[in-house]
Design a protein around this motif. Structure first.
Motif, PDB file in Angstrom:
ATOM      1  N   LYS A  51       0.835  -1.242  -0.011  1.00  0.00           N
ATOM      2  CA  LYS A  51      -0.049   0.046   0.105  1.00  0.00           C
ATOM      3  C   LYS A  51       0.994   1.305  -0.043  1.00  0.00           C
ATOM      4  N   LYS A  52       1.998   1.329   0.955  1.00  0.00           N
ATOM      5  CA  LYS A  52       2.884   2.500   1.082  1.00  0.00           C
ATOM      6  C   LYS A  52       3.348   2.759  -0.581  1.00  0.00           C
ATOM      7  N   ASN A  53       3.579   1.919  -1.381  1.00  0.00           N
ATOM      8  CA  ASN A  53       4.352   1.952  -2.638  1.00  0.00           C
ATOM      9  C   ASN A  53       3.287   2.021  -3.721  1.00  0.00           C
ATOM     10  N   ASP A  54       1.900   2.080  -3.198  1.00  0.00           N
ATOM     11  CA  ASP A  54       0.833   2.325  -4.435  1.00  0.00           C
ATOM     12  C   ASP A  54       0.734   1.034  -5.277  1.00  0.00           C
ATOM     13  N   LEU A  55       1.275  -0.256  -4.865  1.00  0.00           N
ATOM     14  CA  LEU A  55       0.782  -1.243  -5.634  1.00  0.00           C
ATOM     15  C   LEU A  55      -0.639  -1.761  -5.392  1.00  0.00           C
ATOM     16  N   VAL A  56      -0.908  -1.605  -4.038  1.00  0.00           N
ATOM     17  CA  VAL A  56      -2.340  -2.197  -3.956  1.00  0.00           C
ATOM     18  C   VAL A  56      -3.067  -1.083  -3.285  1.00  0.00           C
ATOM     19  N   ILE A  57      -4.298  -1.270  -3.679  1.00  0.00           N
ATOM     20  CA  ILE A  57      -5.421  -0.217  -2.999  1.00  0.00           C
ATOM     21  C   ILE A  57      -6.295  -0.982  -2.135  1.00  0.00           C
ATOM     22  N   GLU A  58      -6.773  -0.426  -0.952  1.00  0.00           N
ATOM     23  CA  GLU A  58      -7.582  -0.887  -0.066  1.00  0.00           C
ATOM     24  C   GLU A  58      -9.050  -0.237  -0.176  1.00  0.00           C
ATOM     25  N   SER A  59      -9.942  -0.704   0.024  1.00  0.00           N
ATOM     26  CA  SER A  59     -11.481  -0.399  -0.119  1.00  0.00           C
ATOM     27  C   SER A  59     -12.130  -1.219   0.988  1.00  0.00           C
ATOM     28  N   LYS A  60     -13.028  -0.370   1.732  1.00  0.00           N
ATOM     29  CA  LYS A  60     -13.934  -1.135   2.765  1.00  0.00           C
ATOM     30  C   LYS A  60     -15.467  -1.146   2.277  1.00  0.00           C
ATOM     31  N   GLU A  61     -15.781  -2.233   2.373  1.00  0.00           N
ATOM     32  CA  GLU A  61     -17.285  -2.537   2.019  1.00  0.00           C
ATOM     33  C   GLU A  61     -17.992  -3.364   3.183  1.00  0.00           C
ATOM     34  N   LYS A  62     -19.081  -2.524   3.924  1.00  0.00           N
ATOM     35  CA  LYS A  62     -19.567  -3.118   5.022  1.00  0.00           C
ATOM     36  C   LYS A  62     -18.457  -3.450   6.265  1.00  0.00           C
ATOM     37  N   ASN A  63     -18.509  -4.870   6.600  1.00  0.00           N
ATOM     38  CA  ASN A  63     -17.309  -4.941   7.660  1.00  0.00           C
ATOM     39  C   ASN A  63     -16.185  -5.539   7.220  1.00  0.00           C
ATOM     40  N   TYR A  64     -15.911  -5.530   5.768  1.00  0.00           N
ATOM     41  CA  TYR A  64     -14.618  -6.094   5.232  1.00  0.00           C
ATOM     42  C   TYR A  64     -13.861  -5.282   4.595  1.00  0.00           C
ATOM     43  N   VAL A  65     -12.335  -5.177   4.598  1.00  0.00           N
ATOM     44  CA  VAL A  65     -11.472  -4.179   3.961  1.00  0.00           C
ATOM     45  C   VAL A  65     -10.973  -5.356   2.815  1.00  0.00           C
ATOM     46  N   TYR A  66     -11.127  -4.727   1.492  1.00  0.00           N
ATOM     47  CA  TYR A  66     -10.990  -5.450   0.321  1.00  0.00           C
ATOM     48  C   TYR A  66      -9.569  -4.985  -0.268  1.00  0.00           C
ATOM     49  N   TYR A  67      -8.651  -5.643  -0.808  1.00  0.00           N
ATOM     50  CA  TYR A  67      -7.482  -5.430  -1.395  1.00  0.00           C
ATOM     51  C   TYR A  67      -7.461  -5.602  -2.813  1.00  0.00           C
ATOM     52  N   GLU A  68      -6.989  -4.725  -3.780  1.00  0.00           N
ATOM     53  CA  GLU A  68      -6.940  -4.894  -5.203  1.00  0.00           C
ATOM     54  C   GLU A  68      -5.815  -4.313  -5.558  1.00  0.00           C
ATOM     55  N   LEU A  69      -5.273  -4.848  -6.968  1.00  0.00           N
ATOM     56  CA  LEU A  69      -3.993  -4.250  -7.664  1.00  0.00           C
ATOM     57  C   LEU A  69      -4.300  -2.796  -8.146  1.00  0.00           C
ATOM     58  N   ASN A  70      -3.427  -1.783  -7.977  1.00  0.00           N
ATOM     59  CA  ASN A  70      -3.568  -0.635  -8.580  1.00  0.00           C
ATOM     60  C   ASN A  70      -2.835  -0.507  -9.780  1.00  0.00           C
ATOM     61  N   THR A  71      -3.638  -0.919 -10.493  1.00  0.00           N
ATOM     62  CA  THR A  71      -3.103  -1.196 -12.216  1.00  0.00           C
ATOM     63  C   THR A  71      -2.675   0.204 -12.691  1.00  0.00           C
ATOM     64  N   THR A  72      -2.656   1.429 -12.232  1.00  0.00           N
ATOM     65  CA  THR A  72      -2.273   2.473 -12.836  1.00  0.00           C
ATOM     66  C   THR A  72      -0.679   2.635 -12.446  1.00  0.00           C
ATOM     67  N   LEU A  73      -0.487   2.236 -11.505  1.00  0.00           N
ATOM     68  CA  LEU A  73       1.012   2.129 -11.153  1.00  0.00           C
ATOM     69  C   LEU A  73       1.836   0.914 -12.185  1.00  0.00           C
ATOM     70  N   PHE A  74       1.076  -0.033 -12.210  1.00  0.00           N
ATOM     71  CA  PHE A  74       1.723  -0.902 -13.246  1.00  0.00           C
ATOM     72  C   PHE A  74       2.002  -0.389 -14.538  1.00  0.00           C
ATOM     73  N   ASP A  75       0.926   0.501 -15.026  1.00  0.00           N
ATOM     74  CA  ASP A  75       1.037   1.165 -16.294  1.00  0.00           C
ATOM     75  C   ASP A  75       2.197   1.984 -16.439  1.00  0.00           C
ATOM     76  N   GLU A  76       2.305   2.764 -15.287  1.00  0.00           N
ATOM     77  CA  GLU A  76       3.523   3.682 -15.243  1.00  0.00           C
ATOM     78  C   GLU A  76       4.856   2.717 -15.235  1.00  0.00           C
ATOM     79  N   LEU A  77       4.964   1.560 -14.703  1.00  0.00           N
ATOM     80  CA  LEU A  77       6.150   0.982 -14.299  1.00  0.00           C
ATOM     81  C   LEU A  77       6.404   0.396 -15.577  1.00  0.00           C
TER      82      LEU A  77
END
Length: 84
Positions: A51-77
């Motif tokens: 998360k600190k390096n923007d590779l993963v995005i965190e989002s909250k839905e109800k009682n859960y925290v979901y993690y997903e790729l930050n594809t924007t950073l991969f495009d830049e890389l």
């Protein structure tokens, strides 16, 4: 994008496995830890670095925290790597 931080985050096999698991889907931390066979504390450390390096995005839905790729950073890389 901090290239040094991104490359350091990508250097660890566990973090690379996490990124592979998140390819195309969102997951909660418990499922990630269980699939990798690591403790929640260890997973938290790795997710925080990602998360600190923007590779993963965190989002909250109800009682859960979901993690997903930050594809924007991969495009830049990829664009950065293509110069070589």
């Amino acid at each position: 994008m901090s290239l040094n931080g991104t490359l350091k985050a990508l250097s660890d096999p566990i973090r690379r496995n996490i990124l592979t698991m998140l390819k195309g889907k969102k997951m909660i931390a418990g499922d990630i830890a269980e699939e990798l066979g690591i403790s929640p504390a260890s997973l938290s450390y790795h997710l925080n670095l990602l998360k600190k390096n923007d590779l993963v995005i965190e989002s909250k839905e109800k009682n859960y925290v979901y993690y997903e790729l930050n594809t924007t950073l991969f495009d830049e890389l990829i664009m950065w790597l293509k110069q070589f």
